[in-house]
Design a protein around this motif. Structure first.
Motif, PDB file in Angstrom:
ATOM      1  N   ASP A   1      40.013  23.716  34.387  1.00  8.84           N
ATOM      2  CA  ASP A   1      39.997  22.283  35.380  1.00  8.84           C
ATOM      3  C   ASP A   1      40.062  21.266  33.949  1.00  8.84           C
ATOM      4  O   ASP A   1      40.065  21.574  32.935  1.00  8.84           O
ATOM      5  CB  ASP A   1      38.670  22.445  36.083  1.00  8.84           C
ATOM      6  N   HIS A   2      40.093  20.115  34.489  1.00 12.27           N
ATOM      7  CA  HIS A   2      40.314  19.129  33.662  1.00 12.27           C
ATOM      8  C   HIS A   2      39.252  17.880  33.404  1.00 12.27           C
ATOM      9  O   HIS A   2      38.645  17.598  34.677  1.00 12.27           O
ATOM     10  CB  HIS A   2      41.459  18.218  33.921  1.00 12.27           C
ATOM     11  N   MET A   3      39.076  17.314  32.339  1.00  9.83           N
ATOM     12  CA  MET A   3      38.043  16.329  32.227  1.00  9.83           C
ATOM     13  C   MET A   3      38.780  15.413  31.801  1.00  9.83           C
ATOM     14  O   MET A   3      39.550  15.290  30.776  1.00  9.83           O
ATOM     15  CB  MET A   3      36.691  16.439  31.225  1.00  9.83           C
ATOM     16  N   VAL A   4      38.766  14.005  32.546  1.00  9.79           N
ATOM     17  CA  VAL A   4      39.830  12.807  31.937  1.00  9.79           C
ATOM     18  C   VAL A   4      38.903  11.713  31.261  1.00  9.79           C
ATOM     19  O   VAL A   4      37.938  11.313  32.210  1.00  9.79           O
ATOM     20  CB  VAL A   4      40.674  12.196  33.033  1.00  9.79           C
ATOM     21  N   CYS A   5      39.073  11.349  30.116  1.00 10.37           N
ATOM     22  CA  CYS A   5      38.314  10.427  29.609  1.00 10.37           C
ATOM     23  C   CYS A   5      38.759   8.904  30.304  1.00 10.37           C
ATOM     24  O   CYS A   5      40.041   8.399  29.932  1.00 10.37           O
ATOM     25  CB  CYS A   5      38.292  10.303  28.157  1.00 10.37           C
ATOM     26  N   ARG A   6      38.003   8.228  30.702  1.00 11.04           N
ATOM     27  CA  ARG A   6      38.583   6.738  31.355  1.00 11.04           C
ATOM     28  C   ARG A   6      38.647   5.805  30.388  1.00 11.04           C
ATOM     29  O   ARG A   6      39.173   4.764  30.568  1.00 11.04           O
ATOM     30  CB  ARG A   6      37.679   6.308  32.451  1.00 11.04           C
ATOM     31  N   VAL A   7      38.330   6.080  29.216  1.00 14.88           N
ATOM     32  CA  VAL A   7      38.686   5.194  27.984  1.00 14.88           C
ATOM     33  C   VAL A   7      39.791   5.355  27.348  1.00 14.88           C
ATOM     34  O   VAL A   7      40.480   4.395  27.243  1.00 14.88           O
ATOM     35  CB  VAL A   7      37.400   5.055  27.002  1.00 14.88           C
ATOM     36  N   ASN A  35      41.062  29.809  50.420  1.00 16.09           N
ATOM     37  CA  ASN A  35      41.409  29.052  49.098  1.00 16.09           C
ATOM     38  C   ASN A  35      42.637  29.459  48.477  1.00 16.09           C
ATOM     39  O   ASN A  35      42.348  30.296  47.809  1.00 16.09           O
ATOM     40  CB  ASN A  35      40.153  29.406  48.537  1.00 16.09           C
ATOM     41  N   GLU A  36      43.629  28.527  48.339  1.00 13.74           N
ATOM     42  CA  GLU A  36      44.830  28.887  47.935  1.00 13.74           C
ATOM     43  C   GLU A  36      44.875  28.194  46.309  1.00 13.74           C
ATOM     44  O   GLU A  36      45.371  28.857  45.378  1.00 13.74           O
ATOM     45  CB  GLU A  36      46.049  28.668  48.664  1.00 13.74           C
ATOM     46  N   ARG A  37      44.560  27.041  46.181  1.00 16.44           N
ATOM     47  CA  ARG A  37      44.610  26.490  44.783  1.00 16.44           C
ATOM     48  C   ARG A  37      43.761  25.222  44.765  1.00 16.44           C
ATOM     49  O   ARG A  37      43.055  24.749  45.963  1.00 16.44           O
ATOM     50  CB  ARG A  37      46.094  26.009  44.292  1.00 16.44           C
ATOM     51  N   ARG A  38      43.513  24.664  43.651  1.00 17.26           N
ATOM     52  CA  ARG A  38      42.364  23.667  43.604  1.00 17.26           C
ATOM     53  C   ARG A  38      43.025  22.439  42.657  1.00 17.26           C
ATOM     54  O   ARG A  38      43.681  22.802  41.848  1.00 17.26           O
ATOM     55  CB  ARG A  38      41.166  24.074  43.586  1.00 17.26           C
ATOM     56  N   SER A  39      42.413  21.401  42.882  1.00 14.99           N
ATOM     57  CA  SER A  39      42.587  20.230  42.062  1.00 14.99           C
ATOM     58  C   SER A  39      41.349  19.799  41.729  1.00 14.99           C
ATOM     59  O   SER A  39      40.388  19.010  42.336  1.00 14.99           O
ATOM     60  CB  SER A  39      43.554  19.301  42.471  1.00 14.99           C
ATOM     61  N   LEU A  40      40.672  19.951  40.360  1.00 12.65           N
ATOM     62  CA  LEU A  40      39.434  19.309  39.930  1.00 12.65           C
ATOM     63  C   LEU A  40      39.441  18.700  38.622  1.00 12.65           C
ATOM     64  O   LEU A  40      39.968  19.025  37.881  1.00 12.65           O
ATOM     65  CB  LEU A  40      38.402  20.762  40.060  1.00 12.65           C
ATOM     66  N   ARG A  41      39.069  17.376  38.770  1.00  9.93           N
ATOM     67  CA  ARG A  41      39.186  16.530  37.791  1.00  9.93           C
ATOM     68  C   ARG A  41      37.968  15.805  37.645  1.00  9.93           C
ATOM     69  O   ARG A  41      37.428  15.296  38.770  1.00  9.93           O
ATOM     70  CB  ARG A  41      40.050  15.217  38.297  1.00  9.93           C
ATOM     71  N   VAL A  42      37.181  15.775  36.630  1.00 11.27           N
ATOM     72  CA  VAL A  42      35.960  15.294  36.174  1.00 11.27           C
ATOM     73  C   VAL A  42      36.490  14.052  35.354  1.00 11.27           C
ATOM     74  O   VAL A  42      37.048  14.101  34.590  1.00 11.27           O
ATOM     75  CB  VAL A  42      35.104  16.080  35.392  1.00 11.27           C
ATOM     76  N   HIS A  43      36.099  12.903  35.944  1.00  8.55           N
ATOM     77  CA  HIS A  43      36.233  11.493  35.013  1.00  8.55           C
ATOM     78  C   HIS A  43      35.254  11.050  34.437  1.00  8.55           C
ATOM     79  O   HIS A  43      33.815  11.066  34.947  1.00  8.55           O
ATOM     80  CB  HIS A  43      36.535  10.274  36.011  1.00  8.55           C
ATOM     81  N   GLY A  44      34.896  10.608  33.171  1.00  2.00           N
ATOM     82  CA  GLY A  44      33.923  10.133  32.555  1.00  2.00           C
ATOM     83  C   GLY A  44      34.108   9.595  31.078  1.00  2.00           C
ATOM     84  O   GLY A  44      35.392   8.923  30.945  1.00  2.00           O
ATOM     85  N   THR A  45      33.544   9.930  30.178  1.00  2.00           N
ATOM     86  CA  THR A  45      33.728   9.321  28.856  1.00  2.00           C
ATOM     87  C   THR A  45      33.599  10.516  27.695  1.00  2.00           C
ATOM     88  O   THR A  45      32.576  11.286  27.738  1.00  2.00           O
ATOM     89  CB  THR A  45      32.699   8.361  28.679  1.00  2.00           C
ATOM     90  N   CYS A  46      34.388  10.690  26.945  1.00  2.00           N
ATOM     91  CA  CYS A  46      34.541  11.897  26.026  1.00  2.00           C
ATOM     92  C   CYS A  46      33.563  11.517  24.997  1.00  2.00           C
ATOM     93  O   CYS A  46      33.382  10.612  24.723  1.00  2.00           O
ATOM     94  CB  CYS A  46      36.047  12.175  25.531  1.00  2.00           C
ATOM     95  N   ARG A  47      33.308  12.527  24.139  1.00  2.00           N
ATOM     96  CA  ARG A  47      32.491  12.407  23.127  1.00  2.00           C
ATOM     97  C   ARG A  47      32.830  11.124  22.011  1.00  2.00           C
ATOM     98  O   ARG A  47      31.918  10.466  21.914  1.00  2.00           O
ATOM     99  CB  ARG A  47      32.357  13.658  22.244  1.00  2.00           C
ATOM    100  N   SER A  48      34.161  11.055  21.784  1.00  2.00           N
ATOM    101  CA  SER A  48      34.229  10.284  20.642  1.00  2.00           C
ATOM    102  C   SER A  48      34.232   8.664  21.233  1.00  2.00           C
ATOM    103  O   SER A  48      33.864   7.760  20.582  1.00  2.00           O
ATOM    104  CB  SER A  48      35.684  10.620  19.835  1.00  2.00           C
ATOM    105  N   CYS A  49      34.528   8.677  22.669  1.00  2.00           N
ATOM    106  CA  CYS A  49      34.451   7.176  22.960  1.00  2.00           C
ATOM    107  C   CYS A  49      33.079   6.925  23.402  1.00  2.00           C
ATOM    108  O   CYS A  49      32.747   5.621  23.192  1.00  2.00           O
ATOM    109  CB  CYS A  49      35.439   7.086  24.295  1.00  2.00           C
ATOM    110  N   GLN A  50      32.189   7.902  23.404  1.00  2.00           N
ATOM    111  CA  GLN A  50      30.798   7.543  23.502  1.00  2.00           C
ATOM    112  C   GLN A  50      30.144   6.978  22.155  1.00  2.00           C
ATOM    113  O   GLN A  50      29.593   6.118  22.050  1.00  2.00           O
ATOM    114  CB  GLN A  50      30.032   8.901  24.061  1.00  2.00           C
ATOM    115  N   LYS A  51      30.755   7.786  21.349  1.00  2.00           N
ATOM    116  CA  LYS A  51      30.456   7.205  20.029  1.00  2.00           C
ATOM    117  C   LYS A  51      30.737   5.643  19.579  1.00  2.00           C
ATOM    118  O   LYS A  51      29.981   4.932  19.222  1.00  2.00           O
ATOM    119  CB  LYS A  51      31.036   8.078  18.777  1.00  2.00           C
TER     120      LYS A  51
END
Lengths: 151, 151
Positions: free
Chosen positions: B95-101, B128-144
């Motif tokens: 699955d995917h995490m997307v940095c919004r920054v 259940n055949e397939r899924r789309s999971l996306r977590v939005h937030g801020t990645c480590r380096s953008c938090q820094k």
DNA sequence: GTAGGTGCAAACCTTTTGCAGCATG
DNA sequence: CATGCTGCAAAAGGTTTGCACCTAC
């Protein structure tokens, strides 16, 4: 929670942030909170126009953006480029299963899921702010139709 | 798995289903499998045109649709109306995490997640055949950068 | 030879935007 | 009465389609 109550929560929230409370916004918010379905911007526009035919599409989009930012409404992309919205007020966090046969949307909720996602985010140092989880498949009744129907 | 090997898996699969193996398809498949990023249709078009400037945008879209249906490529919506693709051959489900920054995409994988989703589907009789999971937030380096940078 | 595939351009669909006028606070 | 909001129409962005021509099988 009663609709009028929800309505005034939204009104107060927006007023406090310096937004104006216009007739259009009142109408759009009323319609959005009153629907229990997952609606498109266009469906919401139609609903509003039944009450006031002069509401413009642009205002619906602009108001949805405000409501989404304020957290009263949540936008889910449908996977084909479009989006559907749902109101969030008084609803617990949940995810969606979409039947690819009848397009109906089913909601589900699993606390352990939250914990796993939080843990996965922690592992890579990601700050988890919101998520979009959509499971695609076939719902119970479409599975029945598959088995029962002609091939 | 080597690129040429993947390429011929796709070729065989499509041929067996009556699809023709054209120069355009070979080129598009080669470029799609050769990229390790999450690419848009347009980026893929550009890549292909570096080799053959006459490839048309329509063919890229048509081929991506074929590849997606066949399960060689997976389309993820970016949340702003667009989509990005990734090749699936030889990649574990993830699955995917997307940095919004910075908009960077991070992949993660959690087996327990699979089990919870399977269980949730079972509860409502959903297949259940397939899924789309996306977590939005801020990645480590953008938090820094947030903490370090000027306000 | 005959499907099926391709390129082009136009159509589509949903969402956003510029601008002049209107209404809220 | 100043600013934010609205309606309109046009633009934008991403994707699909109709059609005549081409090419793999």
């Amino acid at each position: 929670m009663k609709p009028e109550q929800e309505q005034s929560i939204v009104e107060n929230h927006l007023r406090q942030r310096g937004f104006r409370w216009t007739n259009q916004r009142a109408l759009i918010v009323r319609m959005a909170l009153g629907t229990h379905d997952h609606f498109t911007a266009d469906e919401l526009l139609d609903l509003c126009r039944r009450t006031d035919p002069r509401v413009s599409r642009a205002t619906v989009y602009r108001t949805l953006a405000v409501l989404e930012q304020a957290g009263f409404v949540d936008g889910l992309d449908t996977g084909d480029g479009g989006r559907r919205f749902e109101h969030v007020l008084g609803h617990a966090q949940h995810d969606h299963m979409v039947c690819r046969v009848c397009d109906r949307i089913f909601e589900f909720r699993d606390d352990e899921l939250e914990r796993r996602l939080a843990a996965a985010a922690r592992r890579i140092g990601f700050r988890n702010e919101r998520r979009s989880l959509r499971v695609h498949g076939t719902c119970r009744s479409c599975q029945k139709a598959e088995r029962g129907g002609r091939p």
